[in-house]
Design a protein around this motif. Structure first.
Motif, PDB file in Angstrom:
ATOM      1  N   MET A 156      56.071  19.094  70.344  1.00 56.70           N
ATOM      2  CA  MET A 156      57.049  18.572  71.292  1.00 56.70           C
ATOM      3  C   MET A 156      57.868  17.449  70.655  1.00 56.70           C
ATOM      4  O   MET A 156      58.162  16.425  71.270  1.00 56.70           O
ATOM      5  N   LYS A 182      55.063  13.071  75.375  1.00 60.15           N
ATOM      6  CA  LYS A 182      54.685  14.342  74.751  1.00 60.15           C
ATOM      7  C   LYS A 182      53.840  15.203  75.682  1.00 60.15           C
ATOM      8  O   LYS A 182      54.177  16.369  75.942  1.00 60.15           O
ATOM      9  N   THR A 237      49.223  20.860  72.653  1.00 56.92           N
ATOM     10  CA  THR A 237      50.601  20.384  72.503  1.00 56.92           C
ATOM     11  C   THR A 237      51.043  20.446  71.051  1.00 56.92           C
ATOM     12  O   THR A 237      52.149  20.889  70.731  1.00 56.92           O
TER      13      THR A 237
END
Length: 220
Positions: A135, A75, A129
């Motif tokens: 992701m 990730k 993220t």
């Protein structure tokens, strides 16, 4: 240096435009060989090699690659690649399609270093993220063993590199062991000599007390 991004590069096909590594060894060699095997179409793929993973993002003819410890997952490395991709295209745009080898290394290797450090060490990197969508698509990214990608001769060469490295470490170990052995031997010799000298001194003192300093015990 576990759980970190250790190496990254940006290339156009096999032409490396910028790269940065914080480790020694054959990481760069393996990365360049991966470039030789990549199809030049937009893709995401990861390769495993020992305890490391190479993550690749190809977009608009430009390849973004990084190597991380296997335990770091996928990730954050792919978030790193996305971030590097955006910064690279914002800075160079279509000019990268005609750039020569390492043309951007002086400038962009610093960006790679900074972003590698950020995504490896800053707790906010994981939060960023998640904000960007988590992701989730990394679950569907193909993972291959690096040995399946390389030709037999290249695998043997990498094995030779690894064997040479181990042999070098073994040679250094034997050399240090010999030095330590010699050091201990000389230490024992010095100790024996010192003991002999002390015994001779004690013997002389005993004889001197009995016979005088000239050691004339049998003479009157």
């Amino acid at each position: 240096m576990s759980s970190k991004i250790l190496f990254s590069l940006v290339s156009r096909a096999k032409v490396v435009l910028a790269e940065y590594s914080c480790v020694s060894g054959n990481a760069i060699t393996i990365a360049h060989r991966i470039l030789d095997k990549l199809p030049q179409v937009d893709t995401r793929v990861s390769y495993t090699q020992d305890r490391h993973m190479y993550h690749v993002l190809v977009s608009d003819g430009i390849t973004f690659l990084c190597m991380s410890e296997e335990g770091f997952g996928r990730k954050i490395p792919y978030a790193f690649l996305e971030d590097v991709k955006n910064k690279f295209f914002e800075t160079y745009g279509n000019a990268a399609l005609n750039a020569v080898s390492y043309e951007y290394n002086t400038e962009f290797s610093r960006v790679l270093q900074q972003q590698m450090d950020y995504f490896s060490n800053d707790p906010n990197a994981d939060a960023v993220t998640r904000v960007r969508g988590g992701m989730a698509e990394v679950k569907h990214i193909m993972i291959e063993n690096i040995e399946k990608v390389l030709e037999r001769g290249e695998r043997i060469e990498l094995l030779v590199d690894k064997t040479d490295h181990l042999s070098s470490e073994a040679f250094i170990f034997r050399k240090e062991a010999r030095k330590l052995k010699n050091k201990m031997w000389w230490k024992n010799v010095k100790m024996i000599v010192l003991i002999v000298v002390l015994l001779l001194v004690v013997l002389y003192i005993v004889l001197a007390l009995s016979c005088g300093p000239a050691l004339r015990c049998g003479k009157k």
